[in-house]
Design a protein around this motif. Structure first.
Motif, PDB file in Angstrom:
ATOM      1  N   ILE A  72       0.858  -1.176   0.000  1.00  0.00           N
ATOM      2  CA  ILE A  72       0.000   0.000   0.000  1.00  0.00           C
ATOM      3  C   ILE A  72       0.896   1.227   0.000  1.00  0.00           C
ATOM      4  N   ARG A  73       0.457   2.283  -0.647  1.00  0.00           N
ATOM      5  CA  ARG A  73       1.257   3.507  -0.701  1.00  0.00           C
ATOM      6  C   ARG A  73       0.554   4.646   0.036  1.00  0.00           C
ATOM      7  N   THR A  74       1.351   5.441   0.733  1.00  0.00           N
ATOM      8  CA  THR A  74       0.828   6.603   1.445  1.00  0.00           C
ATOM      9  C   THR A  74       1.935   7.640   1.570  1.00  0.00           C
ATOM     10  N   ASP A  75       1.553   8.869   1.817  1.00  0.00           N
ATOM     11  CA  ASP A  75       2.571   9.904   2.017  1.00  0.00           C
ATOM     12  C   ASP A  75       3.202   9.798   3.398  1.00  0.00           C
ATOM     13  N   VAL A  76       2.377   9.567   4.425  1.00  0.00           N
ATOM     14  CA  VAL A  76       2.882   9.518   5.798  1.00  0.00           C
ATOM     15  C   VAL A  76       2.298   8.308   6.508  1.00  0.00           C
ATOM     16  N   LEU A  77       3.157   7.550   7.170  1.00  0.00           N
ATOM     17  CA  LEU A  77       2.752   6.425   8.010  1.00  0.00           C
ATOM     18  C   LEU A  77       3.090   6.780   9.451  1.00  0.00           C
ATOM     19  N   ILE A  78       2.096   6.670  10.329  1.00  0.00           N
ATOM     20  CA  ILE A  78       2.296   6.972  11.751  1.00  0.00           C
ATOM     21  C   ILE A  78       2.181   5.676  12.530  1.00  0.00           C
ATOM     22  N   SER A  79       3.209   5.364  13.310  1.00  0.00           N
ATOM     23  CA  SER A  79       3.186   4.185  14.171  1.00  0.00           C
ATOM     24  C   SER A  79       2.839   4.633  15.579  1.00  0.00           C
ATOM     25  N   GLY A  80       1.611   4.326  16.010  1.00  0.00           N
ATOM     26  CA  GLY A  80       1.165   4.708  17.347  1.00  0.00           C
ATOM     27  C   GLY A  80      -0.121   5.504  17.295  1.00  0.00           C
ATOM     28  N   GLY A  81      -1.166   4.966  17.945  1.00  0.00           N
ATOM     29  CA  GLY A  81      -2.470   5.609  17.931  1.00  0.00           C
ATOM     30  C   GLY A  81      -2.874   6.145  19.285  1.00  0.00           C
ATOM     31  N   GLY A  82      -1.897   6.643  20.056  1.00  0.00           N
ATOM     32  CA  GLY A  82      -2.213   7.352  21.289  1.00  0.00           C
ATOM     33  C   GLY A  82      -2.543   8.800  20.982  1.00  0.00           C
ATOM     34  N   PRO A  83      -2.668   9.647  22.012  1.00  0.00           N
ATOM     35  CA  PRO A  83      -3.035  11.043  21.768  1.00  0.00           C
ATOM     36  C   PRO A  83      -2.108  11.769  20.803  1.00  0.00           C
ATOM     37  N   ASN A  84      -0.798  11.520  20.905  1.00  0.00           N
ATOM     38  CA  ASN A  84       0.135  12.238  20.041  1.00  0.00           C
ATOM     39  C   ASN A  84      -0.007  11.821  18.584  1.00  0.00           C
ATOM     40  N   GLY A  85      -0.072  10.515  18.339  1.00  0.00           N
ATOM     41  CA  GLY A  85      -0.220  10.032  16.974  1.00  0.00           C
ATOM     42  C   GLY A  85      -1.535  10.446  16.355  1.00  0.00           C
ATOM     43  N   LEU A  86      -2.618  10.409  17.142  1.00  0.00           N
ATOM     44  CA  LEU A  86      -3.934  10.792  16.629  1.00  0.00           C
ATOM     45  C   LEU A  86      -3.994  12.285  16.316  1.00  0.00           C
ATOM     46  N   LEU A  87      -3.397  13.106  17.194  1.00  0.00           N
ATOM     47  CA  LEU A  87      -3.402  14.543  16.930  1.00  0.00           C
ATOM     48  C   LEU A  87      -2.579  14.865  15.688  1.00  0.00           C
ATOM     49  N   LEU A  88      -1.431  14.218  15.534  1.00  0.00           N
ATOM     50  CA  LEU A  88      -0.619  14.437  14.343  1.00  0.00           C
ATOM     51  C   LEU A  88      -1.403  14.058  13.088  1.00  0.00           C
ATOM     52  N   ALA A  89      -2.102  12.931  13.146  1.00  0.00           N
ATOM     53  CA  ALA A  89      -2.882  12.491  11.990  1.00  0.00           C
ATOM     54  C   ALA A  89      -3.933  13.528  11.618  1.00  0.00           C
ATOM     55  N   SER A  90      -4.607  14.098  12.604  1.00  0.00           N
ATOM     56  CA  SER A  90      -5.646  15.085  12.311  1.00  0.00           C
ATOM     57  C   SER A  90      -5.044  16.373  11.777  1.00  0.00           C
ATOM     58  N   GLU A  91      -3.858  16.754  12.264  1.00  0.00           N
ATOM     59  CA  GLU A  91      -3.189  17.947  11.744  1.00  0.00           C
ATOM     60  C   GLU A  91      -2.791  17.764  10.285  1.00  0.00           C
ATOM     61  N   LEU A  92      -2.294  16.590   9.955  1.00  0.00           N
ATOM     62  CA  LEU A  92      -1.939  16.309   8.562  1.00  0.00           C
ATOM     63  C   LEU A  92      -3.176  16.353   7.676  1.00  0.00           C
ATOM     64  N   ALA A  93      -4.277  15.777   8.152  1.00  0.00           N
ATOM     65  CA  ALA A  93      -5.503  15.754   7.362  1.00  0.00           C
ATOM     66  C   ALA A  93      -6.030  17.160   7.108  1.00  0.00           C
ATOM     67  N   LEU A  94      -5.959  18.040   8.123  1.00  0.00           N
ATOM     68  CA  LEU A  94      -6.381  19.424   7.922  1.00  0.00           C
ATOM     69  C   LEU A  94      -5.560  20.090   6.822  1.00  0.00           C
ATOM     70  N   ALA A  95      -4.301  19.673   6.700  1.00  0.00           N
ATOM     71  CA  ALA A  95      -3.406  20.262   5.701  1.00  0.00           C
ATOM     72  C   ALA A  95      -3.455  19.517   4.373  1.00  0.00           C
ATOM     73  N   GLY A  96      -4.420  18.601   4.219  1.00  0.00           N
ATOM     74  CA  GLY A  96      -4.597  17.919   2.940  1.00  0.00           C
ATOM     75  C   GLY A  96      -3.766  16.667   2.747  1.00  0.00           C
ATOM     76  N   VAL A  97      -3.188  16.133   3.828  1.00  0.00           N
ATOM     77  CA  VAL A  97      -2.412  14.887   3.755  1.00  0.00           C
ATOM     78  C   VAL A  97      -3.093  13.864   4.659  1.00  0.00           C
ATOM     79  N   ARG A  98      -3.576  12.786   4.086  1.00  0.00           N
ATOM     80  CA  ARG A  98      -4.263  11.776   4.895  1.00  0.00           C
ATOM     81  C   ARG A  98      -3.331  10.583   5.125  1.00  0.00           C
ATOM     82  N   PRO A  99      -2.809  10.471   6.344  1.00  0.00           N
ATOM     83  CA  PRO A  99      -1.837   9.416   6.648  1.00  0.00           C
ATOM     84  C   PRO A  99      -2.533   8.085   6.924  1.00  0.00           C
ATOM     85  N   ILE A 100      -1.736   7.072   7.077  1.00  0.00           N
ATOM     86  CA  ILE A 100      -2.182   5.798   7.638  1.00  0.00           C
ATOM     87  C   ILE A 100      -1.635   5.719   9.052  1.00  0.00           C
ATOM     88  N   VAL A 101      -2.481   5.346  10.012  1.00  0.00           N
ATOM     89  CA  VAL A 101      -2.080   5.246  11.410  1.00  0.00           C
ATOM     90  C   VAL A 101      -2.191   3.791  11.849  1.00  0.00           C
TER      91      VAL A 101
END
Length: 508
Positions: free
Chosen positions: A4-33
Motif C-alpha cells: 500500500i502507498r501513502t505519504d505519511v505512516l504513523i506508528s502509534g495511535g495514542g493522543p500524540n499520533g492521533l493529533l498528528l494524523a488530524s493535523e496532517l488531514a487538515l493540511a490535505g495529507v491523509r496518513p495511515i495510522v
C-alpha cells in the motif's frame, strides 16, 4: 506480499499520533495510522493536561470551551499562587487519557483518516525516497510504502531503536513509585476542599513530602480516590511481579508512618494499579533520521511529576504536522522540517530539568526538608513564581523566527476580533489549520501575492490585538508581527515559513 502507498505512516495511535494524523488531514495529507491495540486505549495513565496545550487544542476546537489559567499549581508539592501574574501561562484541562484518546479517535474518524487498530509496525527500511514498512495485521503481514514514517510509539519506541537513534539521559534506580485507585473507609472530606486522613491528620489534594517519601492523594473524579507513593533506597523487588493491594497498602503505611485502612475500589474500572521501579529521563539524540521522525515519548521520557507529558508531546504533534504536510505538498522552504527538532528539543530539555528537580525535592531526609523550606519561601516571590510558571508551561522558550518583535516566537495571545457575524476569538480563526495574517488596518494584502493559496488573510477590526499586524503559524505561534502597520520583514517571514511565492516557484 501486497503493498500500500501513502505519504505519511504513523506508528502509534495514542493522543500524540492521533493529533498528528488530524493535523496532517487538515493540511490535505491523509496518513495511515497503525496501533497495536484493537481500539482506543483504556489504560488510565495521564489524568489531565497542564501548561499551554489546552490553549493549543482550543485553536482546533478540541478543547470544550475557552481555557482559563490556573489560580494555583504545585512544584514538587509546594504551592505556587498565580494570582499576581500579569500573564499566566499555566492552563489545565482535567480530562483522563482514555477520554482524550477516544475524543481524538472520533476526530480522526471524522476526517476520513485510515486508522488501523490492531495493526503493528513489525519492521521497516528507509532509502532516499521513502520508507518500506512491514506491518502485522489480523489477516497477516503486508507492506506499506510511505514517503515519511513518524514514530509515536512510546518510550520503548521500535521506530527510534530501529533507526539507530540514541536515547541518552539519566536513569534513577533508587526510587519505586506506586499508584492505585482505592477506597478509604474513614476518609473525611473537609469544607476547605482537603481531607482528614485517619490517624494522620488533614491533607490537601495533591503531592506531599514526608520524612519517609512522597505521598499523593487525589480525586480526579468525585468519590474515586487515587493514592500514590514514592519510596527511595528500598529493598529490591521483582519488577515482573504484578503489584498487589497488600504491597501498595504496605507502601502507603511506610510513607505515612500510620496504619491506614484501604480497600480495592468498588466502582467500575479500569482502575489504576501500577508500580514503576526507577525513573528514566532521556531525550532522543535527534528527532529526525532522514525519512523517519519521532514525537512524544518516542522522543523524550521523564517523570510524570508536574504533569508535563501531554503538554510536551501534543505540542510536538502540532509543530510537526503542518511542516510535514508542507514537505509532502512540495512548497516547504529549505530546512523547514529541521526546525521541528530545533524548536521542540530545547523544550524537552527544560522539562527534564523541571522533572528531575521536582524528584530531588521529594527525597526524604532532613537536608531535603530544609531545602524545601527555603524553596517554599522562594515560591512566594512574584518574579520567582513567574519564572516557574514559564518553565513548567513551556512558555520560557521562544522559537527563533528571524523577527525581533517581542511577540515573535511566542504562542499567540487570546484576544477577540470583530467580524460581520459578531466578535470571534483569534483561536476560532485558526480552526482550519492554515496560517493567518491578521491585518486589521487592511494595508498588507498586496504582500500576500504568491502565497494566497497557503494563508488566510483576516482584515476585520481587532482593537484588542497586541500588534498592528500578526502572522500566525498553523500551530498558533507567531512568525512575524509589527507595531506600525509596516510590511518590513513580512515577505522574508512568508518565504521563511511558507516557501517561495507561487510566481517565483513557477519561474524557477
Amino acid at each position: 506480499m501486497s503493498e500500500i502507498r501513502t505519504d505519511v505512516l504513523i506508528s502509534g495511535g495514542g493522543p500524540n499520533g492521533l493529533l498528528l494524523a488530524s493535523e496532517l488531514a487538515l493540511a490535505g495529507v491523509r496518513p495511515i495510522v497503525l496501533e497495536t491495540h484493537p481500539g482506543p486505549g483504556s489504560e488510565p495513565k495521564a489524568n489531565g493536561m497542564v501548561g499551554q496545550i489546552p490553549r493549543v487544542l482550543d485553536l482546533r476546537g478540541i478543547h470544550p470551551g475557552r481555557p482559563e489559567p490556573l489560580p494555583f499549581y504545585i512544584f514538587s508539592g509546594l504551592t505556587m499562587d498565580f494570582h499576581a501574574l500579569a500573564d499566566n501561562p499555566m492552563y489545565a484541562w482535567m480530562i483522563s487519557q482514555p477520554e482524550l484518546t477516544a475524543l481524538l479517535a472520533d476526530r480522526v474518524r471524522g476526517l476520513d483518516i485510515d486508522m488501523r487498530w490492531g495493526h503493528t509496525l513489525a519492521d521497516f527500511a528507509q532509502d532516499p525516497d521513502g520508507v518500506t514498512a512491514t506491518v502485522s495485521g489480523p489477516d497477516g503481514e503486508y507492506r506499506i510504502r510511505a514517503r515519511y514514517l513518524v514514530g509515536a510509539d512510546g518510550g520503548k519506541s521500535m521506530v527510534r531503536k530501529r533507526s539507530g537513534i540514541g536515547f541518552p539521559g539519566f536513569t534513577s534506580t533508587d526510587r519505586i513509585s506506586r499508584a492505585a485507585n482505592v477506597e478509604i473507609p474513614d476518609l473525611v472530606r473537609l469544607p476547605t476542599g482537603g481531607y482528614e486522613l485517619p490517624g494522620y491528620g488533614p491533607v490537601t489534594w495533591g503531592h506531599h513530602w514526608t520524612e519517609r517519601g512522597m505521598f499523593v492523594l487525589a480525586e480526579f473524579q468525585p468519590g474515586r480516590t487515587m493514592l500514590a507513593t514514592g519510596e527511595y533506597d528500598t529493598e529490591p523487588i521483582d519488577e515482573n511481579a504484578p503489584m498487589t493491594m497488600a504491597e501498595f497498602s504496605a507502601s502507603v503505611n511506610r510513607v505515612l508512618g500510620i496504619d491506614l485502612e484501604i480497600r480495592p475500589p468498588s466502582w467500575e474500572g479500569p482502575h489504576v494499579m501500577r508500580r514503576l521501579v526507577g525513573q528514566n529521563t532521556r531525550t532522543a539524540e535527534r528527532y529526525r533520521d532522514r525519512r523517519v521522525l519521532l514525537i512524544g515519548d518516542a522522543a523524550h521520557v521523564h517523570s510524570a511529576m508536574g504533569g508535563p507529558g501531554l503538554n510536551l508531546g501534543m505540542q510536538d504533534a502540532m509543530n510537526l504536522g503542518w511542516k510535514l504536510a508542507a514537505e509532502v505538498h512540495g512548497w516547504a522552504p529549505a530546512n523547514l522540517l529541521d526546525t521541528y527538532e530545533s524548536e521542540r528539543r530545547p523544550l524537552a530539555e527544560r522539562v527534564m530539568i523541571s522533572s528531575m528537580a521536582q524528584g530531588a525535592l521529594m527525597k526524604p531526609g532532613p537536608e531535603v526538608g530544609a531545602l524545601r523550606e527555603v524553596f517554599g519561601e522562594l515560591l512566594r516571590i512574584d518574579p520567582v513564581i513567574d519564572h516557574m510558571a514559564q518553565l513548567m508551561s513551556g512558555a520560557d522558550i521562544r522559537y527563533a523566527t528571524g523577527c525581533d518583535h517581542p511577540l515573535a516566537g511566542r504562542l499567540v495571545p487570546d484576544f477577540t476580533v470583530e467580524t460581520t457575524n459578531g466578535p470571534r476569538r483569534i483561536a476560532e480563526l485558526l480552526r482550519s489549520g492554515r496560517p493567518v495574517l491578521l491585518d486589521p488596518h487592511d494595508r498588507l494584502g498586496a504582500e500576500l501575492t504568491g502565497w494566497s493559496d497557503r494563508i488566510d488573510l483576516v482584515t476585520t477590526p481587532a482593537p484588542q490585538a497586541p500588534a498592528a499586524a500578526i502572522l500566525i503559524r498553523p500551530d498558533g505561534y507567531i512568525a512575524w508581527a509589527t507595531s506600525e502597520s509596516s510590511a518590513d520583514g513580512l515577505a522574508e517571514a512568508l518565504t521563511r515559513w511558507l516557501g517561495p511565492a507561487r510566481s517565483l516557484a513557477v519561474t524557477e
